[in-house]
Scaffold this active site. Sequence first.
Site, PDB file in Angstrom:
ATOM      1  N   ASP A  13      29.533 -42.633 -26.098  1.00 10.16           N
ATOM      2  CA  ASP A  13      28.470 -41.933 -25.367  1.00 10.16           C
ATOM      3  C   ASP A  13      27.383 -41.381 -26.279  1.00 10.16           C
ATOM      4  O   ASP A  13      26.755 -40.358 -25.982  1.00 10.16           O
ATOM      5  CB  ASP A  13      29.051 -40.785 -24.516  1.00 10.16           C
ATOM      6  CG  ASP A  13      30.063 -41.280 -23.518  1.00 10.16           C
ATOM      7  OD1 ASP A  13      29.899 -42.414 -23.022  1.00 10.16           O
ATOM      8  OD2 ASP A  13      31.021 -40.548 -23.224  1.00 10.16           O
ATOM      9  N   LYS A  16      23.933 -45.246 -26.880  1.00 14.62           N
ATOM     10  CA  LYS A  16      23.709 -46.607 -27.380  1.00 14.62           C
ATOM     11  C   LYS A  16      22.821 -47.395 -26.428  1.00 14.62           C
ATOM     12  O   LYS A  16      21.959 -48.153 -26.852  1.00 14.62           O
ATOM     13  CB  LYS A  16      25.063 -47.338 -27.542  1.00 14.62           C
ATOM     14  CG  LYS A  16      26.002 -46.662 -28.505  1.00 14.62           C
ATOM     15  CD  LYS A  16      27.379 -47.301 -28.507  1.00 14.62           C
ATOM     16  CE  LYS A  16      28.196 -47.073 -27.256  1.00 14.62           C
ATOM     17  NZ  LYS A  16      28.608 -45.676 -27.015  1.00 14.62           N
ATOM     18  N   GLY A  40      30.065 -46.860 -20.224  1.00 12.79           N
ATOM     19  CA  GLY A  40      29.020 -46.468 -19.271  1.00 12.79           C
ATOM     20  C   GLY A  40      27.767 -46.211 -20.080  1.00 12.79           C
ATOM     21  O   GLY A  40      27.682 -45.219 -20.794  1.00 12.79           O
ATOM     22  N   HIS A  41      26.831 -47.145 -20.047  1.00 10.10           N
ATOM     23  CA  HIS A  41      25.614 -47.039 -20.859  1.00 10.10           C
ATOM     24  C   HIS A  41      24.434 -46.751 -19.950  1.00 10.10           C
ATOM     25  O   HIS A  41      24.285 -47.371 -18.898  1.00 10.10           O
ATOM     26  CB  HIS A  41      25.387 -48.337 -21.651  1.00 10.10           C
ATOM     27  CG  HIS A  41      26.492 -48.620 -22.635  1.00 10.10           C
ATOM     28  ND1 HIS A  41      26.505 -49.714 -23.455  1.00 10.10           N
ATOM     29  CD2 HIS A  41      27.619 -47.928 -22.938  1.00 10.10           C
ATOM     30  CE1 HIS A  41      27.591 -49.689 -24.215  1.00 10.10           C
ATOM     31  NE2 HIS A  41      28.285 -48.619 -23.904  1.00 10.10           N
ATOM     32  N   GLN A 232      31.880 -48.020 -26.670  1.00 17.97           N
ATOM     33  CA  GLN A 232      32.672 -46.906 -27.224  1.00 17.97           C
ATOM     34  C   GLN A 232      32.067 -46.469 -28.562  1.00 17.97           C
ATOM     35  O   GLN A 232      30.901 -46.712 -28.812  1.00 17.97           O
ATOM     36  CB  GLN A 232      34.152 -47.311 -27.397  1.00 17.97           C
ATOM     37  CG  GLN A 232      34.923 -47.471 -26.099  1.00 17.97           C
ATOM     38  CD  GLN A 232      34.639 -48.766 -25.368  1.00 17.97           C
ATOM     39  OE1 GLN A 232      34.793 -49.836 -25.921  1.00 17.97           O
ATOM     40  NE2 GLN A 232      34.253 -48.688 -24.115  1.00 17.97           N
TER      41      GLN A 232
HETATM   42  P1  GDP Z   1      26.236 -44.647 -24.250  1.00 17.50           P
HETATM   43  O1  GDP Z   1      27.559 -44.859 -23.614  1.00 17.50           O
HETATM   44  O2  GDP Z   1      26.337 -44.558 -25.741  1.00 17.50           O
HETATM   45  O3  GDP Z   1      25.192 -45.651 -23.851  1.00 17.50           O
HETATM   46  O4  GDP Z   1      25.733 -43.212 -23.771  1.00 17.50           O
HETATM   47  P2  GDP Z   1      25.805 -42.610 -22.249  1.00 17.50           P
HETATM   48  O5  GDP Z   1      24.793 -43.310 -21.427  1.00 17.50           O
HETATM   49  O6  GDP Z   1      27.197 -42.581 -21.760  1.00 17.50           O
HETATM   50  O7  GDP Z   1      25.396 -41.103 -22.511  1.00 17.50           O
HETATM   51  C1  GDP Z   1      24.171 -40.728 -23.043  1.00 17.50           C
HETATM   52  C2  GDP Z   1      23.449 -39.807 -22.067  1.00 17.50           C
HETATM   53  O8  GDP Z   1      22.405 -39.140 -22.738  1.00 17.50           O
HETATM   54  C3  GDP Z   1      22.774 -40.549 -20.918  1.00 17.50           C
HETATM   55  O9  GDP Z   1      22.834 -39.754 -19.761  1.00 17.50           O
HETATM   56  C4  GDP Z   1      21.336 -40.704 -21.402  1.00 17.50           C
HETATM   57  O10 GDP Z   1      20.413 -40.856 -20.344  1.00 17.50           O
HETATM   58  C5  GDP Z   1      21.147 -39.405 -22.124  1.00 17.50           C
HETATM   59  N1  GDP Z   1      20.202 -39.439 -23.242  1.00 17.50           N
HETATM   60  C6  GDP Z   1      19.918 -40.456 -24.096  1.00 17.50           C
HETATM   61  N2  GDP Z   1      19.095 -40.032 -25.087  1.00 17.50           N
HETATM   62  C7  GDP Z   1      18.832 -38.727 -24.842  1.00 17.50           C
HETATM   63  C8  GDP Z   1      18.078 -37.724 -25.520  1.00 17.50           C
HETATM   64  O11 GDP Z   1      17.491 -37.952 -26.578  1.00 17.50           O
HETATM   65  N3  GDP Z   1      18.053 -36.484 -24.961  1.00 17.50           N
HETATM   66  C9  GDP Z   1      18.716 -36.184 -23.818  1.00 17.50           C
HETATM   67  N4  GDP Z   1      18.634 -34.943 -23.353  1.00 17.50           N
HETATM   68  N5  GDP Z   1      19.463 -37.090 -23.159  1.00 17.50           N
HETATM   69  C10 GDP Z   1      19.525 -38.347 -23.667  1.00 17.50           C
HETATM   70  P1  IMO Z   2      30.781 -45.864 -24.026  1.00 17.03           P
HETATM   71  O1  IMO Z   2      30.584 -47.328 -24.308  1.00 17.03           O
HETATM   72  C1  IMO Z   2      33.410 -42.369 -24.390  1.00 17.03           C
HETATM   73  C2  IMO Z   2      37.741 -43.107 -24.244  1.00 17.03           C
HETATM   74  C3  IMO Z   2      38.507 -42.590 -23.040  1.00 17.03           C
HETATM   75  C4  IMO Z   2      39.856 -42.335 -23.694  1.00 17.03           C
HETATM   76  C5  IMO Z   2      39.996 -43.471 -24.685  1.00 17.03           C
HETATM   77  C6  IMO Z   2      40.803 -44.658 -24.182  1.00 17.03           C
HETATM   78  O2  IMO Z   2      30.154 -45.390 -22.775  1.00 17.03           O
HETATM   79  O3  IMO Z   2      30.450 -45.049 -25.225  1.00 17.03           O
HETATM   80  P2  IMO Z   2      40.310 -46.598 -22.421  1.00 17.03           P
HETATM   81  O4  IMO Z   2      39.997 -46.546 -20.961  1.00 17.03           O
HETATM   82  O5  IMO Z   2      39.282 -47.298 -23.237  1.00 17.03           O
HETATM   83  O6  IMO Z   2      41.693 -47.131 -22.712  1.00 17.03           O
HETATM   84  O7  IMO Z   2      40.345 -45.054 -22.895  1.00 17.03           O
HETATM   85  O8  IMO Z   2      38.656 -43.900 -24.964  1.00 17.03           O
HETATM   86  N1  IMO Z   2      36.578 -43.985 -23.917  1.00 17.03           N
HETATM   87  C7  IMO Z   2      35.292 -43.607 -24.028  1.00 17.03           C
HETATM   88  N2  IMO Z   2      34.751 -42.414 -24.350  1.00 17.03           N
HETATM   89  N3  IMO Z   2      32.605 -43.436 -24.162  1.00 17.03           N
HETATM   90  C8  IMO Z   2      33.130 -44.644 -23.860  1.00 17.03           C
HETATM   91  O9  IMO Z   2      32.366 -45.758 -23.747  1.00 17.03           O
HETATM   92  C9  IMO Z   2      34.533 -44.760 -23.747  1.00 17.03           C
HETATM   93  N4  IMO Z   2      35.366 -45.776 -23.447  1.00 17.03           N
HETATM   94  C10 IMO Z   2      36.610 -45.291 -23.571  1.00 17.03           C
HETATM   95  O10 IMO Z   2      37.924 -41.414 -22.527  1.00 17.03           O
HETATM   96  O11 IMO Z   2      39.814 -41.134 -24.435  1.00 17.03           O
HETATM   97 MG    MG Z   3      28.805 -43.943 -22.190  1.00 16.75          MG
END
Ligand code: GDP
Ligand code: IMO
Ligand code: MG
Length: 434
Positions: A13, A16, A40-41, A232
């Site tokens: 998270d 990316k 979840g991106h 991840q």
């Molecule tokens: P990923 O799994 O690495 O793609 O990241 P996620 O989407 O799960 O989580 C990142 C969250 O941060 C999302 O809700 C984005 O919309 C938000 N986000 C991304 N860049 C920024 C930033 O620079 N500032 C803030 N406040 N939110 C951001």
């Molecule tokens: P993105 O791509 C954050 C964590 C789960 C758990 C562990 C194992 O959005 O960054 P799993 O279901 O993969 O066997 O769970 O890994 N986990 C993540 N945490 N971002 C993710 O993906 C994750 N995918 C798995 O919360 O601790």
């Molecule tokens: Mg994510």
Amino acid sequence: MSATCVIGLQWGDEAKGKIVDLLTAQSDIVVRYQGGANAGHTVVFGGVKYKLSLIPSGIFRPEVKSVVASGVVVDPEAILGEIERLRDSGVEIEKNLLISDRAHVIFPWHKEEDRLMNDSGVRSEAIGTTMRGIGPCYRDKVGRSTAIRIGDLYRPDFPEKVRKICALKNRSLPGMAPTDEVRETVKPLDAEKIVADYTSYAERLKPFVGDVVNYLLDAVDANKKMLLEGAQGSLLDVDYGTFPYVTSSNSSGVGVIAGSGLPATFIKRVVGIVKAYTTRVGGGPFPTELKNDVGQRIRDRGNEYGTVTRRPRRCGWFDAVAARYTSRLGGATELSVMLLDVLSGFEEVNICVAYELDGKRITYFPSDVDDLARVVPIYETLPGWSEEIDGVTSYDDLPTNAKNYLERLSQVVGKPVSIVSVGPSREQTIVRNL
Ligand code: GDP
Ligand code: IMO
Ligand code: MG
């Protein structure tokens, strides 16, 4: 000929998706190569927020091909749902998506095994998986005898294979329940329903399925520019992360080659993505975690609730010991520091520069999870900044203390900062070197 990788350097998270979307503008092909619907991106542009799980975050650029490569575990129902949602939002997907026939398929028994084994009682703390069947599917892949790949869905023996696997799983599933109470909840698998459902999914997925390895190798020969999207984060890597509190794939830089099938010499640039602080979802040690008002403030300002499961994310200060380890492991050429705007308004900000382990100062990341659980972070405290920075568009215009924070972070990690993100949207990005 070259490829750029986007790798999360923390526990996932790191935002990316936002950087993949941004860098896609300079690419011909975007490739997801490991993980599955546990990811979840998020991509935000034009005032709209899109959530992606299995489909690469490059899908919004119609001239770019989006590839789901062989190392991904595909849940057909999940990816079809995603395709539908994207179509409904007007995203052109028909010619742009390619899914590997070598990718392994998630079945209902994998999700059931995930539910039964997550809290096996073997360790004091549960892994806290996303319950998407990821671990059990990878286990079947390595075990081979009960695995099914996307290409197998189109073979005449597919229904018979499912019936045989269901018979085996119906015997093993109750045995996986950690208690009699949980065992009572195990329902037998309905093989004929699974055959019917997956035959229908396979038909709908058929236009997208192909030999990704050949496609990518031809693209290498044709000097195409590729972007590889990690899922991840490196600390969740099954071999190099905080085992066993990890995911079941190589989510650090080491997974790129195995998951995509691309030659190692093709990778030229590795962008390590970090938040300006640290978060973690699920169980496992987290040295800089803040179980106090400061942590709650980061959670509130950063909206730190899981994209997949909506669980509140655990929040803490930036851990430069961990990021130094993962950026070296993945061969990061640079850092992209995300969500810097979340740290506005703190009087002081902390960077963890070393750990104390049993009275000794260490700067390496311990291999043993119990050691990591015992370390005490050693912080360097820097003055914070009060200004909101979500409208800042150039590095020079950032408050001096924010620049000092970034520079110190970069120094301790040992990598230059090429991108700074100050808000979720595409426009809220400061690019220093692309
Ligand atoms: P990923 O799994 O690495 O793609 O990241 P996620 O989407 O799960 O989580 C990142 C969250 O941060 C999302 O809700 C984005 O919309 C938000 N986000 C991304 N860049 C920024 C930033 O620079 N500032 C803030 N406040 N939110 C951001
Ligand atoms: P993105 O791509 C954050 C964590 C789960 C758990 C562990 C194992 O959005 O960054 P799993 O279901 O993969 O066997 O769970 O890994 N986990 C993540 N945490 N971002 C993710 O993906 C994750 N995918 C798995 O919360 O601790
Ligand atoms: Mg994510």
